[in-house]
Scaffold this motif. Sequence first.
Motif, PDB file in Angstrom:
ATOM      1  N   ASN A 146       0.841  -1.191   0.000  1.00 35.45           N
ATOM      2  CA  ASN A 146       0.000   0.000   0.000  1.00 35.45           C
ATOM      3  C   ASN A 146       0.881   1.248   0.000  1.00 35.45           C
ATOM      4  O   ASN A 146       1.819   1.355   0.797  1.00 35.45           O
ATOM      5  CB  ASN A 146      -0.915  -0.011   1.229  1.00 35.45           C
ATOM      6  CG  ASN A 146      -1.853   1.169   1.257  1.00 35.45           C
ATOM      7  OD1 ASN A 146      -1.484   2.251   1.681  1.00 35.45           O
ATOM      8  ND2 ASN A 146      -3.081   0.959   0.815  1.00 35.45           N
ATOM      9  N   ASN A 179      -5.075   0.032  -8.391  1.00 33.31           N
ATOM     10  CA  ASN A 179      -6.082   0.523  -7.455  1.00 33.31           C
ATOM     11  C   ASN A 179      -7.388  -0.219  -7.753  1.00 33.31           C
ATOM     12  O   ASN A 179      -8.094   0.118  -8.697  1.00 33.31           O
ATOM     13  CB  ASN A 179      -6.257   2.038  -7.603  1.00 33.31           C
ATOM     14  CG  ASN A 179      -7.130   2.621  -6.508  1.00 33.31           C
ATOM     15  OD1 ASN A 179      -7.756   1.898  -5.736  1.00 33.31           O
ATOM     16  ND2 ASN A 179      -7.180   3.948  -6.435  1.00 33.31           N
ATOM     17  N   SER A 186      -6.296   3.286  -1.296  1.00 34.59           N
ATOM     18  CA  SER A 186      -6.135   1.894  -1.735  1.00 34.59           C
ATOM     19  C   SER A 186      -5.101   1.725  -2.840  1.00 34.59           C
ATOM     20  O   SER A 186      -4.937   0.623  -3.366  1.00 34.59           O
ATOM     21  CB  SER A 186      -7.484   1.345  -2.227  1.00 34.59           C
ATOM     22  OG  SER A 186      -8.460   1.402  -1.210  1.00 34.59           O
ATOM     23  N   GLU A 188      -1.820   0.890  -4.646  1.00 37.14           N
ATOM     24  CA  GLU A 188      -0.763  -0.056  -4.296  1.00 37.14           C
ATOM     25  C   GLU A 188       0.298  -0.106  -5.398  1.00 37.14           C
ATOM     26  O   GLU A 188       0.009   0.170  -6.564  1.00 37.14           O
ATOM     27  CB  GLU A 188      -1.343  -1.457  -4.096  1.00 37.14           C
ATOM     28  CG  GLU A 188      -2.270  -1.576  -2.902  1.00 37.14           C
ATOM     29  CD  GLU A 188      -2.830  -2.976  -2.776  1.00 37.14           C
ATOM     30  OE1 GLU A 188      -2.871  -3.499  -1.642  1.00 37.14           O
ATOM     31  OE2 GLU A 188      -3.220  -3.552  -3.817  1.00 37.14           O
TER      32      GLU A 188
END
Length: 415
Positions: A146, A179, A186, A188
Amino acid sequence: MAAQIYLKRQRNGYLSFFSFHLERGFSLWSMKKDPDLEVALHRNRRWIVNNQIKNIIMQCPNHVAPVKYLQKKFKNLDLQGKALNWIKKYPCCFEVYLENDEYYCGLTKRMMFLTQEEEDVKDMQEGLYADRLAKLLMMCCDNRLNVVKLNELRRNFGFPDDFLLRIVPKYSKIFRVVNHTGRRSSVEIELTEWNPDLAISAIERKAKKDGREPCFPCSLPQTWVKSLERFEDFNSTPYISPYLGLDGLVEGSKEMDKRTVGLVHELLSLTLWKKASIFKLGHFRREFCFPEKLNVFLLKHPGIFYVSNRYQIYTVLLREAYNGFELIEKDPLVIVKEKFGELMQEGLHEYNRRHYLLNLEKKRNRGMIMSKPEKRRNQRDETSEQDKEGGDLGGIFDPEERKRFYRVLFDDNAP
């Protein structure tokens, strides 16, 4: 009867409360303090604040910021007082000037030189940062991290503040941004290419260099008999690389503990100062499959890790990376940052010395400080007069006799 039940419940509740705090205190305070490593863990808050002020100024037009603007930012830096007073304490780092009845702050030439040196180091080490990021992703369960969580530890690993825009697009064959939910929190970074040359831990690299089997080094004194015995027992089982994944490992097993120790060891090896906040590492519990009580787990391995709660910030440090309080191998970025710290201290000493002399002069002008040289001179004259009049006490009170006495006492070759 009801009263007895009530008292029993109260007693049990008290015991539970006491046991909880006893366990909590033990888990956080049970490691014996190491003075040298405590010095190494010393977090200079002034350095952190000044580094943030430098970053704010560098983002302003022409690298000059109005002091009023810095004053507003002081709340985010958790500082009180006037920004102007703080900045003036570091004349080697910041220069202040007045224009149109408003104060402005810029960086000194020496500070600008260090800032440019820092940027040059970051440019030269972009490939190293990409490898470091890839190694982090390779140790994750699903090879993803993340961005918000990683952002909290970016400075530990030396990543630039804009690493998401600076590194990831440049190495698009290795990384990609995903995402799945559409929310900013969120986002990543995902690994798209596995590099077997990077899947070698620091423990394995050192073992290969020395021509032996990989194992953890121990940095405990011989007097820690029980801890050394536990370490030898732990180290007797085969080393498990953190890059091998979790296939066949059971949570709570010795093999899983071995991998977790290797994982934390490798993570700390990738940081600039070979240390990290346990609280921040705990944010990656799902990604790295850390145990629930990571601090308690790390305290079980004092030969490898040093855990401290200095400033109520629980930190884990890699023992083998330090010789006393000095870092053995320093990243080029660490060397530049240490130069910044030295420049900051130089300016602070200059400021304190100048204000000490000003305050001393003010007190003298007010008559608060009386000069005493005349009194001391009179005392010396009286002493010399006593000597002339035969007031010599002799023995070790005689200067020449006292010199001879100390020569005999401390010099083996003295007559």
